[in-house]
Motif scaffolding. Structure first.
Motif, PDB file in Angstrom:
ATOM      1  N   LEU A 340      93.140  42.955  96.335  1.00 16.09           N
ATOM      2  CA  LEU A 340      91.875  42.351  96.751  1.00 16.09           C
ATOM      3  C   LEU A 340      90.866  43.441  97.116  1.00 16.09           C
ATOM      4  O   LEU A 340      89.698  43.417  96.690  1.00 16.09           O
ATOM      5  CB  LEU A 340      92.143  41.444  97.958  1.00 16.09           C
ATOM      6  CG  LEU A 340      91.069  40.444  98.330  1.00 16.09           C
ATOM      7  CD1 LEU A 340      90.907  39.394  97.247  1.00 16.09           C
ATOM      8  CD2 LEU A 340      91.421  39.740  99.647  1.00 16.09           C
ATOM      9  N   ILE A 341      91.322  44.436  97.895  1.00 18.17           N
ATOM     10  CA  ILE A 341      90.451  45.547  98.287  1.00 18.17           C
ATOM     11  C   ILE A 341      90.021  46.320  97.034  1.00 18.17           C
ATOM     12  O   ILE A 341      88.860  46.699  96.888  1.00 18.17           O
ATOM     13  CB  ILE A 341      91.162  46.473  99.302  1.00 18.17           C
ATOM     14  CG1 ILE A 341      91.340  45.742 100.635  1.00 18.17           C
ATOM     15  CG2 ILE A 341      90.388  47.776  99.509  1.00 18.17           C
ATOM     16  CD1 ILE A 341      92.234  46.442 101.641  1.00 18.17           C
ATOM     17  N   ALA A 342      90.962  46.526  96.115  1.00 23.52           N
ATOM     18  CA  ALA A 342      90.664  47.272  94.895  1.00 23.52           C
ATOM     19  C   ALA A 342      89.568  46.568  94.071  1.00 23.52           C
ATOM     20  O   ALA A 342      88.636  47.213  93.571  1.00 23.52           O
ATOM     21  CB  ALA A 342      91.933  47.441  94.054  1.00 23.52           C
ATOM     22  N   GLN A 346      85.800  47.977  93.315  1.00 25.42           N
ATOM     23  CA  GLN A 346      85.289  48.038  91.941  1.00 25.42           C
ATOM     24  C   GLN A 346      83.907  47.355  91.864  1.00 25.42           C
ATOM     25  O   GLN A 346      82.963  47.892  91.269  1.00 25.42           O
ATOM     26  CB  GLN A 346      86.285  47.330  91.004  1.00 25.42           C
ATOM     27  CG  GLN A 346      85.799  47.117  89.572  1.00 25.42           C
ATOM     28  CD  GLN A 346      85.957  48.369  88.697  1.00 25.42           C
ATOM     29  OE1 GLN A 346      86.942  49.074  88.829  1.00 25.42           O
ATOM     30  NE2 GLN A 346      84.971  48.642  87.850  1.00 25.42           N
ATOM     31  N   GLU A 347      83.807  46.188  92.504  1.00 22.31           N
ATOM     32  CA  GLU A 347      82.567  45.411  92.477  1.00 22.31           C
ATOM     33  C   GLU A 347      81.437  46.157  93.191  1.00 22.31           C
ATOM     34  O   GLU A 347      80.299  46.191  92.730  1.00 22.31           O
ATOM     35  CB  GLU A 347      82.830  44.078  93.192  1.00 22.31           C
ATOM     36  CG  GLU A 347      82.017  42.917  92.694  1.00 22.31           C
ATOM     37  CD  GLU A 347      82.582  41.611  93.245  1.00 22.31           C
ATOM     38  OE1 GLU A 347      82.117  41.215  94.324  1.00 22.31           O
ATOM     39  OE2 GLU A 347      83.501  41.050  92.622  1.00 22.31           O
ATOM     40  N   GLN A 348      81.772  46.784  94.317  1.00 24.31           N
ATOM     41  CA  GLN A 348      80.773  47.487  95.130  1.00 24.31           C
ATOM     42  C   GLN A 348      80.329  48.797  94.491  1.00 24.31           C
ATOM     43  O   GLN A 348      79.157  49.166  94.541  1.00 24.31           O
ATOM     44  CB  GLN A 348      81.341  47.815  96.523  1.00 24.31           C
ATOM     45  CG  GLN A 348      81.481  46.620  97.437  1.00 24.31           C
ATOM     46  CD  GLN A 348      80.133  46.056  97.871  1.00 24.31           C
ATOM     47  OE1 GLN A 348      79.275  46.771  98.337  1.00 24.31           O
ATOM     48  NE2 GLN A 348      79.938  44.758  97.654  1.00 24.31           N
ATOM     49  N   ALA A 352      86.712  52.299  89.584  1.00 31.07           N
ATOM     50  CA  ALA A 352      87.977  51.863  90.194  1.00 31.07           C
ATOM     51  C   ALA A 352      88.360  52.736  91.386  1.00 31.07           C
ATOM     52  O   ALA A 352      87.967  53.910  91.470  1.00 31.07           O
ATOM     53  CB  ALA A 352      89.093  51.910  89.142  1.00 31.07           C
ATOM     54  N   ILE A 353      89.099  52.164  92.282  1.00 27.95           N
ATOM     55  CA  ILE A 353      89.614  52.876  93.459  1.00 27.95           C
ATOM     56  C   ILE A 353      90.699  53.861  92.984  1.00 27.95           C
ATOM     57  O   ILE A 353      91.442  53.571  92.050  1.00 27.95           O
ATOM     58  CB  ILE A 353      90.178  51.844  94.461  1.00 27.95           C
ATOM     59  CG1 ILE A 353      90.386  52.458  95.828  1.00 27.95           C
ATOM     60  CG2 ILE A 353      91.465  51.179  93.967  1.00 27.95           C
ATOM     61  CD1 ILE A 353      90.554  51.415  96.916  1.00 27.95           C
ATOM     62  N   SER A 354      90.713  55.051  93.613  1.00 31.37           N
ATOM     63  CA  SER A 354      91.694  56.052  93.165  1.00 31.37           C
ATOM     64  C   SER A 354      93.033  55.815  93.861  1.00 31.37           C
ATOM     65  O   SER A 354      93.119  55.106  94.869  1.00 31.37           O
ATOM     66  CB  SER A 354      91.194  57.461  93.502  1.00 31.37           C
ATOM     67  OG  SER A 354      91.288  57.663  94.900  1.00 31.37           O
ATOM     68  N   GLU A 355      94.064  56.450  93.326  1.00 32.62           N
ATOM     69  CA  GLU A 355      95.402  56.288  93.910  1.00 32.62           C
ATOM     70  C   GLU A 355      95.432  56.844  95.332  1.00 32.62           C
ATOM     71  O   GLU A 355      96.071  56.287  96.229  1.00 32.62           O
ATOM     72  CB  GLU A 355      96.466  56.994  93.044  1.00 32.62           C
ATOM     73  CG  GLU A 355      96.860  56.230  91.792  1.00 32.62           C
ATOM     74  CD  GLU A 355      97.282  54.774  92.060  1.00 32.62           C
ATOM     75  OE1 GLU A 355      98.088  54.563  92.979  1.00 32.62           O
ATOM     76  OE2 GLU A 355      96.777  53.864  91.361  1.00 32.62           O
TER      77      GLU A 355
END
Lengths: 369, 369
Positions: A340-342, A346-348, A352-355
């Motif tokens: 959900l946070i990821a 992405q939307e914001q 993509a969020i990194s590892e």
């Protein structure tokens, strides 16, 4: 020896904006009645005394009065802190409480408190393990990498007496048990404890989950005495009465009816608002209302509140909403908070969020929950 | 009989963003040392145990440990609630505390608690009156129209024993005493109590004001043991030791040095930042710095913090600022909060506040403060 096992009082709680003060006052009075009528020797409260780490004044006052009344009865009371409790606040006055048979274990500091009781030649040892997560134990054992390891670490400090009947109190999520909406969700399943960890104990008095349930015959969640979410509406809440004799235990489930119940009613607006339907219902109960009308009723909450003053929730169940509702609940159950946070990230941010970021969030999440 | 009179601990306080935790821990340790070295029989704490009605965890923990240590010593402890304390929170556990010589009066409910002590044939009665304002008493006497009337109402419920040495504990503003910045200001002077009201008592142990002071020989504010505002910088904080014998009292003022002091230093930037100036100063103290430079020094706080890590305040005193500063402080002292609200209202709305509105604000203000 007869003990009463309760948990998750959540004093100070609000449900859908309604204060549970009156309900919780009645609940504790009924617990006292039960202690008197059943001649209970000791009370175990397995965590989440309060609903918040900074409890409201009335919640503290209510618990204070309850402790005073327990103390008058001279029964042994064992209390562990849950994840909702502030260890420091729960510990306040405990140096004095313990002189009056009220035993509070609020924080694990490398040692599990033990209370030794004896009746009719039967030794009963109660081990009090407050809510534990790996972050608490890491200070003692930096290698601790899961909540199960944390619990094992704590249990490893206990030197069990095989002569005694050994009870463990804990506030944890044991694998195989079921959660409901009023409990905290956690990332993945990493915080679950295997039931086998508790093998050495003769009884495990658990708190944390609000639905009363047995993991095994001797590992039990008391559950809450009140319903705290709509999805608990059909549960029968109860206290657990433990009779211990000759190293054997009998567990009796005792129903403790709430002052006002949570009730679900279903029908179209015309039906639910007709006198023949509502005249025998208790207006003081809390209602979850399922409307079958195909079209939205304007100002429906305001209108229904004139009949049912305490409405928890109104949902439509019809051709248009039915599918959506059902899917949405299933999604909620299945959702992974990290995912959900990821998707939010992405939307914001458009990427993509990194590892590495995921790891930071996961660590922070686990520290906090 | 030897009693120690303290007040206004304000546990949990922050001063200019600095936590007073370490200072307050040391303060309570010094109080315990004083109790031991002076062979004190009883401790009076005249209100404002905490700085907030919802105290921080460490403040509660600190006070809890202090009470435990007092209890170990077996001395009588009398505590009243101040305006900063939550009555309900302060009362938590008091049903048990009172069995162990810790007496807490948190809310006036028509009755003033009395503790009767006796030593060497001398009876000493201690009356504990928690912080009172007219709004609290109006429920009992709707005609009550000032804080003085409220206090008189409460004192009217007391049946004094002329044989005993009668001590009153109260947390009020007595007319003729002096306030400083760390105390709450109030509307007008309507909340002051005439000293004559306390005439029937042999000693009045007051709390509320932070500056140690005597209203009369026998009506005294202990004041805070720590400095809590810059304008207390030149005060000598002290505890009051009361020796009572043959219906006579001797009051001894005992200095209790703080772990770290509040210090004012004055000079131009070059002087204050030169080693010859600062080498003998204690870097751990809290500094109020008065700069004499005619022109502002860029990033002066950051620069001075490398020498004086704990800066309370930096002010300029020069031809340009001097007059403004002085006027501003005087203005702050003289200001009437209602006038301030009225001028704010005028500025916001373009028209003057009505008499009716003024009354509402005044009533609300008095209810709240």
């Amino acid at each position: 020896m007869r003990l009463l096992h309760l948990s998750d009082l959540h004093l100070g709680k609000q449900v859908h904006g309604y204060s549970m003060q009156e309900e919780q006052e009645a609940m504790l009075d009924r617990v006292l009645d039960l202690i008197d009528s059943q001649k209970v020797d000791g009370l175990l409260i397995a965590g989440d005394i309060y609903d918040r780490s900074m409890p409201s004044e009335w919640a503290m006052q209510l618990f204070d009065r309850f402790l005073a009344k327990l103390s008058e009865r001279g029964i042994e009371t064992c209390i562990i802190a849950g994840n909702h409790d502030s260890a420091n606040r729960l510990k306040y006055g405990d140096w004095l409480f313990q002189k009056h048979k009220i035993h509070i274990a609020a924080r694990f500091d490398g040692h599990v408190d033990r209370l030794q009781l004896e009746k009719n030649g039967q030794k009963i040892h109660i081990y009090m393990l407050p809510f534990l997560k790996k972050a608490y134990v890491r200070k003692l054992d930096p290698a601790c990498s899961s909540d199960e390891e944390a619990v094992c670490y704590a249990l490893g400090t206990i030197d069990l007496d095989p002569e005694a009947f050994n009870i463990l109190m804990a506030h944890q999520f044991v694998e195989g048990s079921q959660r409901c909406d009023s409990e905290q969700k956690s990332v993945g399943g990493s915080d679950g404890i295997q039931a086998s960890v508790f093998e050495p104990f003769d009884y495990v008095a658990l708190g944390h989950l609000h639905s009363p349930q047995s993991v095994t015959e001797k590992i039990r969640y008391a559950g809450t005495l009140l319903k705290y979410s709509v999805d608990e509406i059909h549960q029968k809440k109860r206290a657990l009465l433990l009779d211990i004799c000759d190293k054997k235990i009998e567990v009796h489930e005792i129903e403790v009816p709430a002052l006002h119940d949570f009730v679900e009613i279903e029908g179209d607006y015309m039906t639910l608002s007709s006198k023949t339907f509502y005249q025998d219902l208790n207006k003081e109960d809390y209602y979850s209302i399922v409307l079958l009308d195909e079209h939205d009723i304007p100002y429906v909450r305001k209108k229904l509140e004139t009949i049912y003053p305490k409405i928890l929730k109104i949902t439509y169940k019809n051709r248009r909403q039915g599918k959506l509702e059902t899917r949405s609940v299933q999604e909620m159950e299945a959702i992974d908070p990290l995912a959900l946070i990821a998707s939010f990230y992405q939307e914001q941010n458009g990427n993509a969020i990194s590892e590495e970021q995921k790891k930071i969030i996961k660590d922070l999440w686990e520290e906090t929950i």
